[in-house]
Write a protein that holds these residues in place. Sequence first.
Motif, mmCIF file in Angstrom:
data_model
loop_
_atom_site.group_PDB
_atom_site.id
_atom_site.type_symbol
_atom_site.label_atom_id
_atom_site.label_comp_id
_atom_site.label_asym_id
_atom_site.label_seq_id
_atom_site.Cartn_x
_atom_site.Cartn_y
_atom_site.Cartn_z
ATOM 1 N N GLU A 5 0.832 -1.205 0.000
ATOM 2 C CA GLU A 5 0.000 0.000 0.000
ATOM 3 C C GLU A 5 0.863 1.249 0.000
ATOM 4 N N GLU A 6 1.965 1.220 0.745
ATOM 5 C CA GLU A 6 2.882 2.351 0.749
ATOM 6 C C GLU A 6 3.442 2.602 -0.648
ATOM 7 N N PRO A 50 5.706 24.049 -11.721
ATOM 8 C CA PRO A 50 5.822 22.587 -11.610
ATOM 9 C C PRO A 50 5.853 22.145 -10.148
ATOM 10 N N VAL A 51 5.346 20.948 -9.900
ATOM 11 C CA VAL A 51 5.355 20.401 -8.546
ATOM 12 C C VAL A 51 6.432 19.324 -8.449
ATOM 13 N N VAL A 52 6.918 19.105 -7.239
ATOM 14 C CA VAL A 52 7.933 18.080 -7.007
ATOM 15 C C VAL A 52 7.502 17.206 -5.839
ATOM 16 N N VAL A 53 8.057 15.996 -5.786
ATOM 17 C CA VAL A 53 7.778 15.063 -4.692
ATOM 18 C C VAL A 53 9.058 14.923 -3.870
ATOM 19 N N ALA A 54 9.092 15.640 -2.755
ATOM 20 C CA ALA A 54 10.270 15.626 -1.882
ATOM 21 C C ALA A 54 10.103 14.585 -0.788
ATOM 22 N N GLU A 55 11.204 13.926 -0.455
ATOM 23 C CA GLU A 55 11.144 12.898 0.596
ATOM 24 C C GLU A 55 10.664 13.458 1.922
ATOM 25 N N SER A 56 11.088 14.674 2.248
ATOM 26 C CA SER A 56 10.679 15.271 3.515
ATOM 27 C C SER A 56 9.168 15.452 3.579
ATOM 28 N N ALA A 57 8.556 15.812 2.444
ATOM 29 C CA ALA A 57 7.098 15.977 2.398
ATOM 30 C C ALA A 57 6.392 14.630 2.529
ATOM 31 N N PRO A 65 9.233 7.334 6.012
ATOM 32 C CA PRO A 65 10.626 7.803 5.984
ATOM 33 C C PRO A 65 11.427 7.070 4.895
ATOM 34 N N ASP A 66 12.439 7.731 4.377
ATOM 35 C CA ASP A 66 13.327 7.099 3.378
ATOM 36 C C ASP A 66 12.536 6.446 2.246
ATOM 37 N N ALA A 67 11.664 7.238 1.628
ATOM 38 C CA ALA A 67 10.790 6.694 0.575
ATOM 39 C C ALA A 67 11.590 6.100 -0.574
ATOM 40 N N HIS A 68 12.770 6.658 -0.856
ATOM 41 C CA HIS A 68 13.549 6.141 -1.997
ATOM 42 C C HIS A 68 14.013 4.708 -1.761
ATOM 43 N N LEU A 69 14.166 4.323 -0.488
ATOM 44 C CA LEU A 69 14.539 2.941 -0.198
ATOM 45 C C LEU A 69 13.377 1.982 -0.463
ATOM 46 N N ARG A 70 12.141 2.466 -0.281
ATOM 47 C CA ARG A 70 10.979 1.637 -0.571
ATOM 48 C C ARG A 70 10.892 1.360 -2.077
ATOM 49 N N LEU A 71 11.400 2.321 -2.869
ATOM 50 C CA LEU A 71 11.261 2.213 -4.322
ATOM 51 C C LEU A 71 12.578 1.892 -5.027
ATOM 52 N N LEU A 86 11.906 12.490 -5.722
ATOM 53 C CA LEU A 86 11.570 11.287 -6.483
ATOM 54 C C LEU A 86 10.728 11.671 -7.690
ATOM 55 N N ARG A 87 10.860 10.920 -8.769
ATOM 56 C CA ARG A 87 9.984 11.135 -9.916
ATOM 57 C C ARG A 87 9.830 9.840 -10.706
ATOM 58 N N ILE A 88 8.804 9.812 -11.541
ATOM 59 C CA ILE A 88 8.536 8.658 -12.391
ATOM 60 C C ILE A 88 9.252 8.875 -13.722
ATOM 61 N N THR A 89 9.765 7.834 -14.334
ATOM 62 C CA THR A 89 10.553 8.001 -15.570
ATOM 63 C C THR A 89 9.724 7.837 -16.833
ATOM 64 N N SER A 90 8.576 7.169 -16.746
ATOM 65 C CA SER A 90 7.744 6.962 -17.935
ATOM 66 C C SER A 90 6.280 6.948 -17.530
#
Length: 425
Positions: A5-6, A50-57, A65-71, A86-90
């Motif tokens: 779910e995360e 433009p909007v961004v997805v920051a880990e702190s947010a 926490p540490d969302a990049h490790l989940r992905l 973080l961002r999506i590539t496609s």
Amino acid sequence: MTRDEEILDLIELLLTAEVYNQYSNLSVNDLTPVAREVYGIHSMDGERTPVVVAESALQRVLGIPDAHLRLDKHPLTLYEEFGHRLRITSLPAGLTWFLKNGGRARIEKNPALAWFAREQDPSFSITYEEVRDRNPRFEDSRIYLDRRISRMLAEDDKLRSGLDLIIISAPEEVEQTIDDIICSVDQLSRIVKLKVALEHLEFLKSRRVYEIGKLLFIGPPGTGKTSLAFALTRVLHMPILEVRLSMVTSQYLGETSKNIDRIFDVARLLSPCILFIDEFDFLAKSRVGDDHGAMKRAVNALLKNIDRISLIRNRVLLIGATNHPQLLDEAAWRRFDEVIPFDLPDLPTRELILRRLLTESETHVDIAQVAEQTEGFSGADLKMLVREAILSALTDGRTELTRDDIIKGELLIKTRDEHKARNWI
């Protein structure tokens, strides 16, 4: 929340951000409330950025926490260490993955993704317009309202004294919805008329049709006057300004009149809004035979302000509510273009109210019989009856309501009314 779910939460936010950034036809109202908070959108002013997805947010809003490790093993995401974003590539591949992994139900609540899904596949079963209509509007949020209040005070700090006289609620903060209320056919027709007027403001202005949107709710206590006033905030997408009568009246000469002026000034500056004055008779008592000069001046100030405000000109809907219409000054009556009665519910209405209140309760009680035995009960009385019955069952360690529980609720209302009728002198 499970790890799967995360990940879906994170991918949804990344996809939404990319769709919003690439397609300028989408607006802040195409973003879900959670997305707006993550992206840090606090205003609709200025140029669309433009909007961004920051880990702190993500950690602050979602608690991840540490969302990049989940992905870190997800093939379609990219982590930018500079800025911790973080961002999506496609987008197309990301949408395909999202749908295959259980994202369809989320798209049904996300206008930006619903729009993109239809762009990719016009036969996609989810309709963008329906999803957008269900999505809470940014203008209905507390964040948006606070921004407007701050701007108003920045231009004139003297208005702060007017804000102290009212309680302001954004539509998203109001629990009552129109579906929670049993409205009469007449009441529903007035609501439709208000919506039509707001949709055709310029047309009505061009025809000089201004006397719309000053409503007087009259009826006994507990019949839904306040509930309907608050429910209208969500129907009309307007904040509601509830007047604090205890703060308005003052012992100082002329101060009550000035307070009334301040309230209407705030309403005009915060429009579109609903200005709700409960116990309206307290401020608009008849001046006939009244020797109290201060009260006469206060009533005159109220009438003057009512004359100067309009739904069509100012986008302020004025609602006065009273349990004692006979006390109102005759001139106050004439200021309202609609007088809407709220009567005690008849037998079919009482049964309908009880069925709605008991929808989620387990019971085999004869609701039609209960409705017959509660003649003279208001909607608020029936709500209190059901609450007492539920508490009675829970006290006995049960969740199913019995006839005895309902009887206890009936007795509570009848005993309360007996106490109210007693003369202690």
